[in-house]
Design an enzyme around this catalytic site. Structure first.
Site, short mmCIF file in Angstrom:
data_model
loop_
_atom_site.label_atom_id
_atom_site.label_comp_id
_atom_site.label_asym_id
_atom_site.label_seq_id
_atom_site.Cartn_x
_atom_site.Cartn_y
_atom_site.Cartn_z
N HIS A 100 0.09 1.55 -0.62
CA HIS A 100 -0.96 0.87 -1.39
C HIS A 100 -2.01 1.85 -1.92
O HIS A 100 -2.77 1.50 -2.82
CB HIS A 100 -1.62 -0.23 -0.56
CG HIS A 100 -2.58 0.23 0.50
ND1 HIS A 100 -2.26 0.30 1.83
CD2 HIS A 100 -3.87 0.65 0.41
CE1 HIS A 100 -3.30 0.71 2.53
NE2 HIS A 100 -4.29 0.95 1.68
N ASP A 130 4.62 -0.02 4.04
CA ASP A 130 3.45 0.53 3.35
C ASP A 130 3.37 2.05 3.50
O ASP A 130 2.29 2.61 3.70
CB ASP A 130 2.16 -0.12 3.87
CG ASP A 130 0.98 0.07 2.90
OD1 ASP A 130 1.23 0.48 1.75
OD2 ASP A 130 -0.16 -0.17 3.31
N GLY A 201 -10.70 4.03 2.52
CA GLY A 201 -10.55 5.45 2.20
C GLY A 201 -9.79 6.19 3.29
O GLY A 201 -9.24 7.25 3.06
N ASN A 202 -9.78 5.61 4.52
CA ASN A 202 -8.98 6.19 5.60
C ASN A 202 -7.50 5.85 5.47
O ASN A 202 -6.66 6.44 6.16
CB ASN A 202 -9.46 5.67 6.97
CG ASN A 202 -10.59 6.50 7.55
OD1 ASN A 202 -11.70 6.02 7.70
ND2 ASN A 202 -10.31 7.75 7.86
N SER A 203 -7.18 4.88 4.63
CA SER A 203 -5.78 4.45 4.48
C SER A 203 -4.87 5.62 4.17
O SER A 203 -5.13 6.41 3.26
CB SER A 203 -5.66 3.41 3.36
OG SER A 203 -6.26 2.19 3.74
N GLY A 259 23.36 -9.61 7.98
CA GLY A 259 23.82 -10.73 7.17
C GLY A 259 23.76 -12.06 7.88
O GLY A 259 24.73 -12.84 7.83
N VAL A 260 22.66 -12.35 8.56
CA VAL A 260 22.48 -13.65 9.22
C VAL A 260 21.06 -14.14 9.01
O VAL A 260 20.16 -13.35 8.73
CB VAL A 260 22.75 -13.57 10.74
CG1 VAL A 260 24.21 -13.32 11.04
CG2 VAL A 260 21.86 -12.52 11.40
N ILE A 262 18.15 -15.98 11.20
CA ILE A 262 17.92 -16.12 12.63
C ILE A 262 16.56 -16.76 12.90
O ILE A 262 15.69 -16.79 12.02
CB ILE A 262 17.97 -14.75 13.34
CG1 ILE A 262 17.04 -13.75 12.65
CG2 ILE A 262 19.40 -14.22 13.40
CD1 ILE A 262 16.99 -12.39 13.32
#
Length: 471
Positions: A100, A130, A201-203, A259-260, A262
């Site tokens: 992001h 992310d 800003g720490n992201s 492919g299930v 659940i």
């Protein structure tokens, strides 16, 4: 007295350790932490929408006001910038940050601790976790940091966060691991919660252990006002390293696909299935894919995947996603009280088409349209008219829910008019007698509830309903 002395010694040791400086560690690893500035072209406003109605006599006035405040730019595109953090993971210039932070950016500029800047290119991104991987070209080797094993981090361990909070430049904050294995909203979430101050800003910045290893990527905070209140979340390094390795090798993620569909095994579902405990992942549907080819069936409970126990759906999704595409894995399922081992060759999740509900073949006899009240439900066999009303294919078979008593357990568990019950007790139901027979069998087996497979708009889920004494 001895016990009191031990307590005093322990308390003094903790105080001494808590006062130990982080300066040496910060000095050592700061050169590997970077500030990230992105620039994005934003389309200009096309008019005063949302301020005055179209055609209003004030429309021209507000357009002139916008033009004046936009320095005469009018409808021209404008540049928008954003700030974030990241860290270098190799001397040749690979940098990790949050997706992001750089999403939609036209230009990405990396500022290093020593004061120089370099432009960066995007190697690959993974919105699911992310995480983004960037690359800069440098004439000299860059200082970098290594990933640590986030699974060894314990609640109470010291950690240190670094980054560019609120655009103030390189900054350090310290705290402890507050909790592990937090989930926010993503499928592959595995967050470390910390009280180390994390702000906007720490992201994308790193969360270090005391050995200077990255055990998390700072991603989000829980805050009523946008500032740190001591509840921050860092994506665990063991998730990040797997993503980064794939982005570095392929430029994209390649996750395993079983492919299930659940759902978690709840206590009432476990009782209805005769399971000893509410563990595992209940298979509600098996569309075309690896699991179907291996013989998996709706109603199976996956209890082990590739040699590891399955506690719930979240754990299974992460296990499957972290397994390499094309690997043949052993999947142990509980089917009707007995365990079976299936060999499934995993596909690639990113290539998988949208799951299509499994068809439900059955007799095409003309069924009576009368209704029946049972367990708080008003049911009717699927007729051509009801199929048309519910926009169901001709192949659909089951009992349509025409109404639900709002005071019933069925309503509390989410059943609504328009749902279709296709199985009861893991056997297909088409007529009232089918459901009544399944209920009778459950009673004879000493069970207090029965498991129904319910479809809504093609999406299946299992619901366990209590069997009344007179049913």
């Amino acid at each position: 007295m001895a016990s009191i002395s031990m307590i005093l010694i322990l308390a003094q040791s903790l105080m001494a350790y808590s006062q130990e400086s982080f300066a040496n560690l910060a000095e050592k690893i700061s050169p590997s932490v970077v500030n990230i500035t992105t620039s994005t072209t934003v389309a200009g406003r096309t008019g005063p929408q949302g301020i005055v109605p179209e055609g209003s006599p004030f429309e021209d006035f507000f357009r002139e006001f916008q033009d004046r405040n936009g320095n005469g730019q009018g409808n021209r595109p404008r540049r928008s910038s954003a700030l974030g953090s990241g860290f270098v993971i190799s001397e040749d210039g690979f940098i990790v940050t949050n997706n992001h932070v750089i999403e939609g950016a036209d230009e990405i500029m990396i500022e290093f601790f020593e004061g120089f800047e370099l432009p960066a290119e995007i190697v690959g991104t993974d919105p699911n976790t992310d995480i983004a991987l960037l690359k800069v070209e440098s004439e000299t080797p860059l200082q970098f940091v290594n990933f640590g094993d986030s699974d060894t981090a314990r609640v109470g361990d010291w950690v240190m966060a670094m980054g560019n909070p609120l655009g103030q430049g390189f900054s350090v904050s310290a705290g402890i691991v507050s909790a592990r294995n937090r989930a926010l909203s993503g499928t592959y979430d595995d967050y470390i919660q910390t009280d180390a101050a994390i702000n906007r800003g720490n992201s994308g910045g790193p969360l270090f252990n005391m050995d200077g290893e990255v055990i998390g990527v700072n991603t989000a905070i829980l805050s009523p006002n946008g500032g740190s209140i001591g509840i921050g979340f860092s994506m665990a390094s063991n998730v990040v390293t797997s993503v980064v390795d794939q982005l570095q090798e392929f430029g994209e993620t390649r996750r395993g696909w079983l492919g299930v569909r659940i759902q978690d095994v709840t206590d009432d579902v476990a009782e209805a299935l005769g399971l000893a405990s509410a563990k595992g992942a209940l298979v509600s549907d098996v569309p075309e894919g690896p699991a179907m080819e291996a013989g998996m069936q709706a109603g199976d409970v996956i209890i082990s995947f590739d040699g590891r126990d399955v506690d719930d759906t979240r754990g299974l999704v992460r296990q499957v996603g972290n397994t390499e595409v094309g690997k043949a894995v052993r999947v142990v399922v509980n089917r009707e009280g007995a365990t079976q081992t299936l060999l499934v060759t995993l596909g690639r999740r990113e290539d998988a088409e949208s799951a299509v509900p499994a068809s439900q073949p059955g007799p095409d006899e003309d069924v009576s349209p009368e209704s029946m009240d049972l367990m708080g439900l008003t049911l009717s066999p699927l007729s051509a008219e009801i199929r048309e009303q519910l926009e169901l294919p001709e192949s659909a078979r089951g009992l349509a829910v025409m109404d639900v008593d709002e005071s019933s357990e069925a309503f509390e568990k989410g059943l609504r008019a328009g749902d279709v019950i296709t199985e009861a007790g893991q056997a297909q139901v088409v007529m009232f007698s089918d459901l009544e027979d399944r209920i009778a069998e459950a009673k004879e087996a000493g069970r207090k509830s029965i498991l129904l497979l319910v479809r809504r708009g093609g999406d299946p889920r299992f619901v366990a309903l209590t069997i009344a004494e007179d049913e």
